[in-house]
Design a protein around this motif. Structure first.
Motif, PDB file in Angstrom:
ATOM      1  N   VAL A 156      47.716  56.135  48.861  1.00 41.19           N
ATOM      2  CA  VAL A 156      47.989  54.737  48.553  1.00 41.19           C
ATOM      3  C   VAL A 156      47.516  54.323  47.166  1.00 41.19           C
ATOM      4  O   VAL A 156      47.791  53.216  46.718  1.00 41.19           O
ATOM      5  CB  VAL A 156      47.353  53.795  49.606  1.00 41.19           C
ATOM      6  CG1 VAL A 156      47.949  54.056  50.981  1.00 41.19           C
ATOM      7  CG2 VAL A 156      45.835  53.941  49.625  1.00 41.19           C
ATOM      8  N   LEU A 157      46.785  55.208  46.498  1.00 39.12           N
ATOM      9  CA  LEU A 157      46.263  54.864  45.178  1.00 39.12           C
ATOM     10  C   LEU A 157      47.158  55.418  44.083  1.00 39.12           C
ATOM     11  O   LEU A 157      47.643  56.541  44.191  1.00 39.12           O
ATOM     12  CB  LEU A 157      44.859  55.443  44.996  1.00 39.12           C
ATOM     13  CG  LEU A 157      43.807  54.933  45.969  1.00 39.12           C
ATOM     14  CD1 LEU A 157      42.524  55.728  45.797  1.00 39.12           C
ATOM     15  CD2 LEU A 157      43.560  53.463  45.755  1.00 39.12           C
ATOM     16  N   PRO A 158      47.336  54.666  43.010  1.00 41.94           N
ATOM     17  CA  PRO A 158      48.086  55.216  41.875  1.00 41.94           C
ATOM     18  C   PRO A 158      47.268  56.327  41.229  1.00 41.94           C
ATOM     19  O   PRO A 158      46.038  56.315  41.283  1.00 41.94           O
ATOM     20  CB  PRO A 158      48.234  54.014  40.935  1.00 41.94           C
ATOM     21  CG  PRO A 158      47.172  53.063  41.329  1.00 41.94           C
ATOM     22  CD  PRO A 158      46.880  53.302  42.781  1.00 41.94           C
ATOM     23  N   ALA A 159      47.952  57.293  40.653  1.00 43.65           N
ATOM     24  CA  ALA A 159      47.260  58.387  39.961  1.00 43.65           C
ATOM     25  C   ALA A 159      46.491  57.824  38.785  1.00 43.65           C
ATOM     26  O   ALA A 159      46.975  56.926  38.087  1.00 43.65           O
ATOM     27  CB  ALA A 159      48.267  59.429  39.494  1.00 43.65           C
ATOM     28  N   PRO A 160      45.260  58.330  38.528  1.00 38.66           N
ATOM     29  CA  PRO A 160      44.497  57.847  37.382  1.00 38.66           C
ATOM     30  C   PRO A 160      45.254  58.130  36.080  1.00 38.66           C
ATOM     31  O   PRO A 160      45.910  59.156  35.939  1.00 38.66           O
ATOM     32  CB  PRO A 160      43.195  58.656  37.427  1.00 38.66           C
ATOM     33  CG  PRO A 160      43.139  59.237  38.783  1.00 38.66           C
ATOM     34  CD  PRO A 160      44.541  59.332  39.291  1.00 38.66           C
ATOM     35  N   ASP A 161      45.168  57.198  35.151  1.00 39.57           N
ATOM     36  CA  ASP A 161      45.820  57.318  33.850  1.00 39.57           C
ATOM     37  C   ASP A 161      44.902  58.128  32.941  1.00 39.57           C
ATOM     38  O   ASP A 161      43.801  57.667  32.598  1.00 39.57           O
ATOM     39  CB  ASP A 161      46.074  55.929  33.259  1.00 39.57           C
ATOM     40  CG  ASP A 161      46.801  55.980  31.932  1.00 39.57           C
ATOM     41  OD1 ASP A 161      47.122  57.082  31.456  1.00 39.57           O
ATOM     42  OD2 ASP A 161      47.042  54.886  31.385  1.00 39.57           O
TER      43      ASP A 161
END
Length: 165
Positions: A156-161
């Motif tokens: 559910v979390l976006p991939a770290p930038d």
């Protein structure tokens, strides 16, 4: 049955911490603090607060089930004959304590439970169903599905930038 309490929303820093830990659960506090541009003490405090609030719940160890002698995985759907809290809770408690059970899901719909199990072979799978599932008087029906392959989803979390972390 366990009920989730309403938790406060995460701020941007909490989200960045959780995202980095989800991508690499073995990240040390020192490395995490460096990536976030925080003091190590601040980072440790924020991670501890996330654990205390129940946002981060432990760590997970992934095992090679085949190397442990359990190469065959299956999902077993279970339908109950009768539905009341006592029957559901008793069956649930029994299933989660059964060797070979990886996860038990109590679900809505035509089925009542899904079991993710790992066993040695087809004979062990048959025995598992007969000795640990259908022996419960409340169980009306089971349906077994072999798992050929399993892959993790993105969550559910976006991939770290990488540009900001």
């Amino acid at each position: 049955m366990k009920k989730r309490e309403q938790r406060p929303l995460l701020d941007e820093l909490d989200r960045r911490i959780v995202g980095l830990l989800a991508a690499d659960p073995e990240l040390t506090n020192k490395a995490l603090a460096r990536r976030l541009g925080l003091a190590e003490s601040t980072c440790a405090y924020r991670v501890r607060a996330l654990r205390e609030r129940g946002v981060v719940e432990g760590t997970t160890l992934r095992l090679d089930l085949a190397a442990l002698g359990h190469p065959l995985q299956a999902l077993i759907k279970v339908r109950l004959e009768r539905h009341n809290a006592e029957h559901v809770n008793r069956l649930y408690a029994s299933l989660v304590k059964t060797p070979g059970v990886i996860q038990v899901f109590h679900v809505a719909g035509a089925d009542d439970f899904y079991l993710h199990v790992a066993v040695a072979d087809a004979e062990a799978l048959r025995d598992f169903v007969l000795l640990h599932v259908t022996v419960h008087r409340v169980v009306r029906q089971t349906e077994t599905h072999l798992i050929f392959e399993r892959r993790e989803g993105v969550g559910v979390l976006p991939a770290p930038d990488p540009a900001t972390d």
